[in-house]
Design an enzyme around this catalytic site. Structure first.
Site, PDB file in Angstrom:
ATOM      1  N   GLY A  31     -44.725 -33.028  64.867  1.00  0.00           N
ATOM      2  CA  GLY A  31     -44.953 -31.245  64.575  1.00  0.00           C
ATOM      3  C   GLY A  31     -45.236 -31.486  66.028  1.00  0.00           C
ATOM      4  N   HIS A  34     -39.962 -28.964  68.924  1.00  0.00           N
ATOM      5  CA  HIS A  34     -39.591 -28.060  70.389  1.00  0.00           C
ATOM      6  C   HIS A  34     -38.119 -28.460  70.702  1.00  0.00           C
ATOM      7  CE1 HIS A  34     -39.460 -31.856  72.416  1.00  0.00           C
ATOM      8  NE2 HIS A  34     -41.289 -32.231  72.280  1.00  0.00           N
ATOM      9  N   GLY A  36     -35.941 -30.348  71.476  1.00  0.00           N
ATOM     10  CA  GLY A  36     -36.458 -32.283  71.739  1.00  0.00           C
ATOM     11  C   GLY A  36     -35.773 -32.414  69.894  1.00  0.00           C
ATOM     12  N   HIS A  37     -36.819 -31.488  69.395  1.00  0.00           N
ATOM     13  CA  HIS A  37     -37.166 -31.673  68.065  1.00  0.00           C
ATOM     14  C   HIS A  37     -35.846 -31.288  67.699  1.00  0.00           C
ATOM     15  CE1 HIS A  37     -41.514 -32.434  68.755  1.00  0.00           C
ATOM     16  NE2 HIS A  37     -41.401 -33.258  68.182  1.00  0.00           N
ATOM     17  N   LYS A 149     -35.759 -40.148  74.213  1.00  0.00           N
ATOM     18  CA  LYS A 149     -37.222 -39.749  74.901  1.00  0.00           C
ATOM     19  C   LYS A 149     -38.029 -41.672  74.742  1.00  0.00           C
ATOM     20  CE  LYS A 149     -41.023 -37.296  76.519  1.00  0.00           C
ATOM     21  NZ  LYS A 149     -42.420 -38.304  75.642  1.00  0.00           N
ATOM     22  N   ASP A 150     -38.476 -40.948  73.527  1.00  0.00           N
ATOM     23  CA  ASP A 150     -39.536 -42.452  73.301  1.00  0.00           C
ATOM     24  C   ASP A 150     -39.051 -43.930  72.776  1.00  0.00           C
ATOM     25  OD1 ASP A 150     -41.644 -40.777  73.239  1.00  0.00           O
ATOM     26  OD2 ASP A 150     -40.494 -40.010  71.812  1.00  0.00           O
ATOM     27  N   SER A 186     -44.120 -32.443  73.606  1.00  0.00           N
ATOM     28  CA  SER A 186     -45.345 -31.991  72.442  1.00  0.00           C
ATOM     29  C   SER A 186     -46.459 -32.134  73.286  1.00  0.00           C
ATOM     30  CB  SER A 186     -45.961 -31.835  71.290  1.00  0.00           C
ATOM     31  OG  SER A 186     -44.469 -32.261  70.369  1.00  0.00           O
TER      32      SER A 186
HETATM   33  P1  AMP Z   1     -42.860 -36.669  67.634  1.00  0.00           P
HETATM   34  O1  AMP Z   1     -43.524 -35.477  67.318  1.00  0.00           O
HETATM   35  O2  AMP Z   1     -43.429 -36.698  69.248  1.00  0.00           O
HETATM   36  O3  AMP Z   1     -43.368 -37.553  66.854  1.00  0.00           O
HETATM   37  O4  AMP Z   1     -41.548 -36.776  68.026  1.00  0.00           O
HETATM   38  C1  AMP Z   1     -40.625 -37.210  67.325  1.00  0.00           C
HETATM   39  C2  AMP Z   1     -39.085 -37.527  66.902  1.00  0.00           C
HETATM   40  O5  AMP Z   1     -39.229 -36.118  68.445  1.00  0.00           O
HETATM   41  C3  AMP Z   1     -39.462 -38.469  67.823  1.00  0.00           C
HETATM   42  O6  AMP Z   1     -38.320 -39.101  67.136  1.00  0.00           O
HETATM   43  C4  AMP Z   1     -39.237 -38.620  69.467  1.00  0.00           C
HETATM   44  O7  AMP Z   1     -38.503 -40.023  70.218  1.00  0.00           O
HETATM   45  C5  AMP Z   1     -38.732 -37.271  69.041  1.00  0.00           C
HETATM   46  N1  AMP Z   1     -38.410 -36.445  70.209  1.00  0.00           N
HETATM   47  C6  AMP Z   1     -39.313 -35.655  71.499  1.00  0.00           C
HETATM   48  N2  AMP Z   1     -38.910 -35.719  72.527  1.00  0.00           N
HETATM   49  C7  AMP Z   1     -37.688 -35.245  72.786  1.00  0.00           C
HETATM   50  C8  AMP Z   1     -36.086 -35.016  73.868  1.00  0.00           C
HETATM   51  N3  AMP Z   1     -37.487 -34.156  74.601  1.00  0.00           N
HETATM   52  N4  AMP Z   1     -36.180 -34.905  73.128  1.00  0.00           N
HETATM   53  C9  AMP Z   1     -34.938 -36.038  72.357  1.00  0.00           C
HETATM   54  N5  AMP Z   1     -36.226 -36.936  71.046  1.00  0.00           N
HETATM   55  C10 AMP Z   1     -36.899 -36.274  71.115  1.00  0.00           C
END
Ligand code: AMP
Length: 284
Positions: A31, A34, A36-37, A149-150, A186
């Site tokens: 959640g 942004h 990226g998501h 990113k990860d 986030s």
């Molecule tokens: P999270 O909500 O942080 O667990 O991220 C969910 C997914 O979004 C994961 O696969 C992250 O790698 C991806 N993600 C987060 N930030 C970015 C970004 N800036 N660019 C691309 N993917 C992202």
């Protein structure tokens, strides 16, 4: 768009979509969505006919003293973003649904999770692989989308899926950045304007690495020294690690050759940020 709060309802919605011959895409998130998501959701919408996003702040991937409690949870805004992006189902389980009792079964990918962030966040990747395995079992997607990113997380998940013969494809999407280069995250919400400026140095240091490789400098020690110099321009930045590793087994390399991941983790105040680039000299 449906919001599913139970495992039974997600499974029912997926079953109905699959019976119509739809290809199921899945984007797992915590959640605080942004751009990226959104880029992952867009990739899913493009490649699939039915897209599910999960929103779950997974407690077992946070260590003691980490930001589980304060992690942002703007659910209403997230649902609006999903709807606008063309998501079919948002799965929003509560903790008790995912972990109804003490968890005794874990999925652990060896070796890859002992490097990079794994050295500083013991148990983190075990929490990530376990929740992803659970979500893959619940959603049963054809394709799941992750962000570069990860990078370590994406590599670990790909390996888990391959090693355990999970019947889905993993697609890894490029890192989305702000105009100043800072990778969108986030956790950027925790940073002040001044700290955000400093945080942009992380990508600057990675760009410096790419420039050095482009002019033929491949010695990891020399590159890391230059990257450290750039990061030391901001006194607020505390370097956790700068690592140059092969992009398959994540082992440190003395010289850059083949597919190499250059990964950085820093702390700015109490906020931990990670970023990376991939350098691929295998095709040259
Ligand atoms: P999270 O909500 O942080 O667990 O991220 C969910 C997914 O979004 C994961 O696969 C992250 O790698 C991806 N993600 C987060 N930030 C970015 C970004 N800036 N660019 C691309 N993917 C992202």
């Amino acid at each position: 768009m449906e919001v599913a709060k139970t495992i039974v309802s997600v499974r029912g919605l997926v079953k109905a979509a699959r019976s119509k011959g739809k290809r199921i895409g899945f984007v797992p998130t915590m959640g605080a969505l942004h751009i990226g998501h959104i880029s992952l959701i867009k990739a899913a919408v493009e490649k699939c006919d039915f897209v599910i996003v999960s929103i779950f702040v997974n407690p077992v991937q946070f260590g003691t003293g980490e930001d589980f409690e304060k992690y942002p949870r703007p659910l209403e805004a997230d649902l609006g973003i999903c709807k606008k992006a063309g998501v079919d189902v948002v799965f929003t389980p509560v903790r008790e649904l995912m972990y109804p009792s003490q968890n005794l079964t874990w999925v652990n990918v060896e070796k890859l999770t002992e490097q990079l962030c794994g050295r500083f966040r013991p148990g983190h990747f075990r929490g990530v692989t376990t929740i992803c395995a659970k979500l893959f079992n619940i959603v049963a997607p054809d394709i799941a989308f992750f962000g570069w990113k990860d990078a370590q997380q994406a590599i670990v998940i790909k390996r888990m899926v391959a090693d355990l013969n999970m019947p889905l494809e993993i697609v890894i999407c490029p890192t989305v950045r702000r105009p100043d280069g800072l990778a969108v995250s986030s956790r950027n919400k925790y940073l002040t304007a001044e700290q955000k400026k400093d945080a942009a140095l992380v990508y600057k240091s990675l760009q410096k690495c790419r420039e050095m490789v482009d002019v033929g400098i491949t010695d990891s020690r020399t590159i890391i020294t230059e990257m450290r110099k750039i990061l030391s321009r901001a006194s607020s930045i505390e370097i956790e690690y700068i690592s140059i590793v092969d992009a398959e087994m994540l082992q440190e390399v003395e010289y850059i050759a083949g597919r190499i991941l250059i990964a950085v983790a820093v702390r700015i105040g109490s906020t931990r940020l990670i970023d990376n680039i991939l350098v691929d000299l295998s095709k040259q």
